[in-house]
Design a protein around this motif. Sequence first.
Motif, mmCIF file in Angstrom:
data_model
loop_
_atom_site.group_PDB
_atom_site.id
_atom_site.type_symbol
_atom_site.label_atom_id
_atom_site.label_comp_id
_atom_site.label_asym_id
_atom_site.label_seq_id
_atom_site.Cartn_x
_atom_site.Cartn_y
_atom_site.Cartn_z
ATOM 1 N N LEU A 1 -12.885 38.060 23.506
ATOM 2 C CA LEU A 1 -14.272 37.685 23.790
ATOM 3 C C LEU A 1 -14.400 36.955 25.121
ATOM 4 O O LEU A 1 -15.390 37.141 25.845
ATOM 5 C CB LEU A 1 -14.837 36.843 22.643
ATOM 6 N N GLN A 2 -13.413 36.146 25.480
ATOM 7 C CA GLN A 2 -13.420 35.493 26.788
ATOM 8 C C GLN A 2 -13.335 36.548 27.894
ATOM 9 O O GLN A 2 -14.047 36.465 28.898
ATOM 10 C CB GLN A 2 -12.246 34.512 26.916
ATOM 11 N N THR A 3 -12.494 37.540 27.702
ATOM 12 C CA THR A 3 -12.359 38.624 28.677
ATOM 13 C C THR A 3 -13.686 39.355 28.830
ATOM 14 O O THR A 3 -14.132 39.618 29.960
ATOM 15 C CB THR A 3 -11.245 39.595 28.236
ATOM 16 N N GLU B 1 -6.642 34.176 28.898
ATOM 17 C CA GLU B 1 -6.302 33.067 28.018
ATOM 18 C C GLU B 1 -7.532 32.191 27.849
ATOM 19 O O GLU B 1 -8.309 31.995 28.768
ATOM 20 C CB GLU B 1 -5.165 32.254 28.615
ATOM 21 N N LEU B 2 -7.679 31.641 26.687
ATOM 22 C CA LEU B 2 -8.827 30.795 26.389
ATOM 23 C C LEU B 2 -8.350 29.553 25.663
ATOM 24 O O LEU B 2 -7.562 29.638 24.734
ATOM 25 C CB LEU B 2 -9.824 31.544 25.496
ATOM 26 N N GLY C 1 -18.641 27.787 22.764
ATOM 27 C CA GLY C 1 -17.504 27.693 23.677
ATOM 28 C C GLY C 1 -17.569 28.676 24.831
ATOM 29 O O GLY C 1 -17.106 28.390 25.931
ATOM 30 N N LEU C 2 -18.172 29.839 24.584
ATOM 31 C CA LEU C 2 -18.286 30.866 25.624
ATOM 32 C C LEU C 2 -19.601 30.778 26.396
ATOM 33 O O LEU C 2 -19.773 31.479 27.397
ATOM 34 C CB LEU C 2 -18.139 32.260 25.003
ATOM 35 N N LEU D 1 -15.345 35.306 11.132
ATOM 36 C CA LEU D 1 -14.376 34.332 11.608
ATOM 37 C C LEU D 1 -13.578 34.981 12.729
ATOM 38 O O LEU D 1 -13.396 36.205 12.748
ATOM 39 C CB LEU D 1 -13.448 33.890 10.475
ATOM 40 N N TYR D 2 -13.089 34.161 13.635
ATOM 41 C CA TYR D 2 -12.422 34.690 14.826
ATOM 42 C C TYR D 2 -11.051 34.048 14.990
ATOM 43 O O TYR D 2 -10.909 32.831 14.924
ATOM 44 C CB TYR D 2 -13.292 34.429 16.063
ATOM 45 N N THR D 3 -10.060 34.903 15.232
ATOM 46 C CA THR D 3 -8.703 34.434 15.493
ATOM 47 C C THR D 3 -8.590 34.027 16.965
ATOM 48 O O THR D 3 -9.487 34.306 17.772
ATOM 49 C CB THR D 3 -7.692 35.557 15.214
ATOM 50 N N ASP D 4 -7.477 33.416 17.319
ATOM 51 C CA ASP D 4 -7.242 33.090 18.721
ATOM 52 C C ASP D 4 -7.192 34.356 19.581
ATOM 53 O O ASP D 4 -7.659 34.364 20.711
ATOM 54 C CB ASP D 4 -5.961 32.276 18.890
ATOM 55 N N ASP D 5 -6.629 35.442 19.040
ATOM 56 C CA ASP D 5 -6.613 36.710 19.771
ATOM 57 C C ASP D 5 -8.036 37.224 19.997
ATOM 58 O O ASP D 5 -8.347 37.741 21.071
ATOM 59 C CB ASP D 5 -5.791 37.766 19.023
ATOM 60 N N ASP D 6 -8.900 37.071 18.991
ATOM 61 C CA ASP D 6 -10.304 37.458 19.155
ATOM 62 C C ASP D 6 -10.951 36.649 20.274
ATOM 63 O O ASP D 6 -11.718 37.190 21.074
ATOM 64 C CB ASP D 6 -11.092 37.232 17.854
ATOM 65 N N LEU D 7 -10.639 35.353 20.331
ATOM 66 C CA LEU D 7 -11.201 34.506 21.388
ATOM 67 C C LEU D 7 -10.780 34.993 22.764
ATOM 68 O O LEU D 7 -11.582 35.003 23.702
ATOM 69 C CB LEU D 7 -10.765 33.055 21.205
ATOM 70 N N SER D 8 -9.549 35.429 22.886
ATOM 71 C CA SER D 8 -9.063 35.947 24.158
ATOM 72 C C SER D 8 -9.834 37.204 24.557
ATOM 73 O O SER D 8 -10.236 37.370 25.720
ATOM 74 C CB SER D 8 -7.563 36.239 24.057
#
Length: 94
Positions: free
Chosen positions: A51-53, A78-79, A10-11, A42-49
């Motif tokens: 990692l996107q940053t 936001e991701l 995704g990234l 495993l990654y939470t939605d907060d982790d995704l944010s």
Amino acid sequence: MHRLTQVAKGLGVSNTQIRNWGNEFAEYLSEYANPGKGKTRLYTDDDLSVLQTITVLRNQGQSYDDIHAALEAGKRLELTPPPDDNQTAQNDTQ
């Protein structure tokens, strides 16, 4: 929760890069992102944010020190969560 391969795809970065960032920026990620040897990341939605940053800032040429400062200051992008692996597989067969 999202799996490592799903997040990396995704990234647009490698699994290894996500693991490296997970270690470097562990203080900004959930305990699931660095669960310990032999356990699945495993990654939470907060982790995704987070990692996107990191991804965006690295693509802009920012140093790790600059990224730490931005994350410490609360910067998050936001991701849209990566597609569910099962949903992707279902779409491929239709």
